[in-house]
Design a protein around this motif. Sequence first.
Motif, PDB file in Angstrom:
ATOM      1  N   ALA A  44       0.807  -1.237   0.006  1.00  0.00           N
ATOM      2  CA  ALA A  44       0.087   0.142   0.093  1.00  0.00           C
ATOM      3  C   ALA A  44       0.782   1.248  -0.075  1.00  0.00           C
ATOM      4  O   ALA A  44       0.636   2.075  -0.774  1.00  0.00           O
ATOM      5  CB  ALA A  44      -0.928  -0.134   1.211  1.00  0.00           C
ATOM      6  N   ALA A  45       2.147   1.087   0.845  1.00  0.00           N
ATOM      7  CA  ALA A  45       2.965   2.374   0.821  1.00  0.00           C
ATOM      8  C   ALA A  45       3.509   2.577  -0.418  1.00  0.00           C
ATOM      9  O   ALA A  45       3.545   3.905  -0.860  1.00  0.00           O
ATOM     10  CB  ALA A  45       3.975   2.040   1.780  1.00  0.00           C
ATOM     11  N   THR A  46       3.856   1.609  -1.311  1.00  0.00           N
ATOM     12  CA  THR A  46       4.336   1.895  -2.599  1.00  0.00           C
ATOM     13  C   THR A  46       3.380   2.430  -3.735  1.00  0.00           C
ATOM     14  O   THR A  46       3.923   2.910  -4.844  1.00  0.00           O
ATOM     15  CB  THR A  46       5.094   0.322  -3.223  1.00  0.00           C
ATOM     16  OG1 THR A  46       4.029  -0.144  -3.426  1.00  0.00           O
ATOM     17  CG2 THR A  46       6.128   0.009  -2.203  1.00  0.00           C
ATOM     18  N   LEU A  81      -2.572   6.367   8.273  1.00  0.00           N
ATOM     19  CA  LEU A  81      -1.515   6.667   9.160  1.00  0.00           C
ATOM     20  C   LEU A  81      -0.719   7.621   8.638  1.00  0.00           C
ATOM     21  O   LEU A  81      -0.033   8.481   9.287  1.00  0.00           O
ATOM     22  CB  LEU A  81      -0.690   5.319   9.091  1.00  0.00           C
ATOM     23  CG  LEU A  81       0.578   5.222  10.025  1.00  0.00           C
ATOM     24  CD1 LEU A  81       0.238   5.342  11.332  1.00  0.00           C
ATOM     25  CD2 LEU A  81       1.521   4.006   9.296  1.00  0.00           C
ATOM     26  N   LEU A  82      -0.562   7.654   7.260  1.00  0.00           N
ATOM     27  CA  LEU A  82       0.262   8.673   6.620  1.00  0.00           C
ATOM     28  C   LEU A  82      -0.430  10.243   6.756  1.00  0.00           C
ATOM     29  O   LEU A  82       0.307  11.040   7.079  1.00  0.00           O
ATOM     30  CB  LEU A  82       0.295   8.398   5.175  1.00  0.00           C
ATOM     31  CG  LEU A  82       1.312   9.152   4.293  1.00  0.00           C
ATOM     32  CD1 LEU A  82       2.694   9.115   4.783  1.00  0.00           C
ATOM     33  CD2 LEU A  82       1.371   8.926   2.773  1.00  0.00           C
ATOM     34  N   LYS A  83      -1.641  10.082   6.581  1.00  0.00           N
ATOM     35  CA  LYS A  83      -2.359  11.481   6.779  1.00  0.00           C
ATOM     36  C   LYS A  83      -2.197  11.999   8.245  1.00  0.00           C
ATOM     37  O   LYS A  83      -1.741  13.142   8.467  1.00  0.00           O
ATOM     38  CB  LYS A  83      -3.841  11.277   6.614  1.00  0.00           C
ATOM     39  CG  LYS A  83      -4.580  12.451   6.779  1.00  0.00           C
ATOM     40  CD  LYS A  83      -6.080  12.120   6.239  1.00  0.00           C
ATOM     41  CE  LYS A  83      -6.835  13.404   6.247  1.00  0.00           C
ATOM     42  NZ  LYS A  83      -7.598  13.453   7.440  1.00  0.00           N
ATOM     43  N   ARG A 139       7.196  13.715  -6.827  1.00  0.00           N
ATOM     44  CA  ARG A 139       6.864  12.763  -8.281  1.00  0.00           C
ATOM     45  C   ARG A 139       7.080  11.449  -8.444  1.00  0.00           C
ATOM     46  O   ARG A 139       6.486  10.719  -9.288  1.00  0.00           O
ATOM     47  CB  ARG A 139       7.840  13.583  -9.470  1.00  0.00           C
ATOM     48  CG  ARG A 139       7.312  14.829  -9.748  1.00  0.00           C
ATOM     49  CD  ARG A 139       7.817  15.410 -11.178  1.00  0.00           C
ATOM     50  NE  ARG A 139       7.640  16.604 -11.218  1.00  0.00           N
ATOM     51  CZ  ARG A 139       8.328  17.315 -11.960  1.00  0.00           C
ATOM     52  NH1 ARG A 139       9.442  16.787 -12.399  1.00  0.00           N
ATOM     53  NH2 ARG A 139       8.343  18.428 -12.223  1.00  0.00           N
ATOM     54  N   ARG A 140       7.623  10.787  -7.327  1.00  0.00           N
ATOM     55  CA  ARG A 140       7.946   9.436  -7.199  1.00  0.00           C
ATOM     56  C   ARG A 140       7.194   8.779  -6.363  1.00  0.00           C
ATOM     57  O   ARG A 140       6.609   9.300  -5.490  1.00  0.00           O
ATOM     58  CB  ARG A 140       9.572   8.999  -6.980  1.00  0.00           C
ATOM     59  CG  ARG A 140      10.194   9.523  -5.700  1.00  0.00           C
ATOM     60  CD  ARG A 140      11.236   9.085  -5.372  1.00  0.00           C
ATOM     61  NE  ARG A 140      11.900   9.793  -4.092  1.00  0.00           N
ATOM     62  CZ  ARG A 140      11.627   9.092  -2.739  1.00  0.00           C
ATOM     63  NH1 ARG A 140      10.542   8.102  -2.878  1.00  0.00           N
ATOM     64  NH2 ARG A 140      11.836   9.479  -1.771  1.00  0.00           N
ATOM     65  N   HIS A 141       7.260   7.048  -6.546  1.00  0.00           N
ATOM     66  CA  HIS A 141       6.440   6.575  -5.524  1.00  0.00           C
ATOM     67  C   HIS A 141       7.182   6.128  -4.283  1.00  0.00           C
ATOM     68  O   HIS A 141       8.497   6.350  -4.443  1.00  0.00           O
ATOM     69  CB  HIS A 141       6.122   5.263  -5.956  1.00  0.00           C
ATOM     70  CG  HIS A 141       4.964   5.174  -6.986  1.00  0.00           C
ATOM     71  ND1 HIS A 141       5.085   5.234  -8.444  1.00  0.00           N
ATOM     72  CD2 HIS A 141       3.758   5.250  -6.840  1.00  0.00           C
ATOM     73  CE1 HIS A 141       4.124   5.452  -9.231  1.00  0.00           C
ATOM     74  NE2 HIS A 141       3.075   5.025  -8.110  1.00  0.00           N
ATOM     75  N   ARG A 142       6.519   6.035  -3.135  1.00  0.00           N
ATOM     76  CA  ARG A 142       7.298   5.642  -2.048  1.00  0.00           C
ATOM     77  C   ARG A 142       7.967   4.412  -2.228  1.00  0.00           C
ATOM     78  O   ARG A 142       7.620   3.399  -2.734  1.00  0.00           O
ATOM     79  CB  ARG A 142       6.492   5.660  -0.820  1.00  0.00           C
ATOM     80  CG  ARG A 142       5.810   7.025  -0.337  1.00  0.00           C
ATOM     81  CD  ARG A 142       5.034   6.651   0.781  1.00  0.00           C
ATOM     82  NE  ARG A 142       5.536   6.751   2.006  1.00  0.00           N
ATOM     83  CZ  ARG A 142       5.731   8.042   2.824  1.00  0.00           C
ATOM     84  NH1 ARG A 142       5.686   9.127   2.379  1.00  0.00           N
ATOM     85  NH2 ARG A 142       6.456   7.863   3.891  1.00  0.00           N
ATOM     86  N   ASP A 149      11.505   5.054   2.214  1.00  0.00           N
ATOM     87  CA  ASP A 149      10.774   6.133   2.945  1.00  0.00           C
ATOM     88  C   ASP A 149      10.361   5.318   4.352  1.00  0.00           C
ATOM     89  O   ASP A 149      10.445   6.041   5.211  1.00  0.00           O
ATOM     90  CB  ASP A 149       9.627   6.605   1.900  1.00  0.00           C
ATOM     91  CG  ASP A 149      10.290   7.170   0.801  1.00  0.00           C
ATOM     92  OD1 ASP A 149      10.948   8.267   0.766  1.00  0.00           O
ATOM     93  OD2 ASP A 149      10.119   6.603  -0.132  1.00  0.00           O
ATOM     94  N   ASP A 150       9.761   4.333   4.057  1.00  0.00           N
ATOM     95  CA  ASP A 150       9.008   3.678   5.063  1.00  0.00           C
ATOM     96  C   ASP A 150       9.752   2.080   5.351  1.00  0.00           C
ATOM     97  O   ASP A 150      10.342   1.466   4.439  1.00  0.00           O
ATOM     98  CB  ASP A 150       7.651   3.198   4.926  1.00  0.00           C
ATOM     99  CG  ASP A 150       6.850   4.220   4.740  1.00  0.00           C
ATOM    100  OD1 ASP A 150       6.855   5.406   5.309  1.00  0.00           O
ATOM    101  OD2 ASP A 150       6.017   4.348   3.672  1.00  0.00           O
TER     102      ASP A 150
END
Length: 279
Positions: free
Chosen positions: A39-41, A269-271, A47-50, A138-139
């Motif tokens: 889900a994180a990715t 969580l990210l929010k 501009r890039r994905h996590r 990132d995570d």
Amino acid sequence: MGKRSVAGESGGCERMWLGIGSVKGGVGSTTAALELAYAATRRRVGRRHRRVAVIDLDPQAAATEAVEPASREVGVKDVFATRQQLSLRDVLVPTSWPRILIAPASRELANREVDLTPASMHVLREARDSEEIADLVDDVIIDIPRTGGRVAFSGLLATERFFVTAKATMWAFQGAEDMTYNALRVKGLGNDRLSVSGYIVSDYEESSASLRILNDMRARYGKLVCDPPIPRASLVPDALESYHTPCREFGDGDLSSVADRYQEIYDALLKRERETDGG
Ligand SMILES: Nc1ncnc2c1ncn2[C@@H]1O[C@H](COP(=O)(O)OP(=O)(O)OP(=O)(O)O)[C@@H](O)[C@H]1O
Ligand SMILES: [Mg+2]
């Protein structure tokens, strides 16, 4: 606290070290770790994905199996080794899941239990604090084994956001209480960044008994219970264990209800993280 944003990257780049665990087995911890990683990715930083690193601390290596690492020559066992020790960075390998690296688990990890010194129990926390892999991912998501031993403890020491997993069956409530107690103990033993971010009830099938257990958890943990629970879907083992694929990518959207719930949990969580970070 516990958030580091990367200057110059629009949209915020919160780095999160998540831990997933339970004192009970077979309650969906590894599934949650992998689905949250996937889900994180799907989310972006600028501009890039996590990008995510999964640290598999379970000698059974279910998470490692699922993501098909490019190599298993090195792994978490080497990070905990007393001789020829490697850094976490050195043991992260690409997987067949895009933007996910893994620190593979292996059977030898079980032997590390007795060898692990108090100092080496802190190696993952030190990797977190020194931002050793901050340029790579990132995570970080840690699959914490239920054994409750030193290896599990080292995972909790590195965790900032902890998710307790449970199945709505007998003893689930007690299991969640015990895991919460352990996690909060670790907070006082060298990881003041740790907080419990949620209780994930998975493999949930509505019945009066399971609803009662879920309601007990809601009464005890309030909004920390991830609601609604993750539904039971008989194809989940096929996706992860047989096809080594995340629920989102399996079949013809057969498991989208499961994938959607994990995505919602990650997004919430990210929010929260971004809000605490001041936007
Ligand atoms: N929502 C779901 N619906 C149906 N089956 C599920 C669901 N979530 C997980 N499972 C299955 O339940 C089993 C246990 O899940 P998982 O391996 O994630 O649990 P665990 O807590 O990590 O177990 P262990 O203690 O072995 O590490 C697996 O076969 C998994 O595929
Ligand atoms: Mg597991």
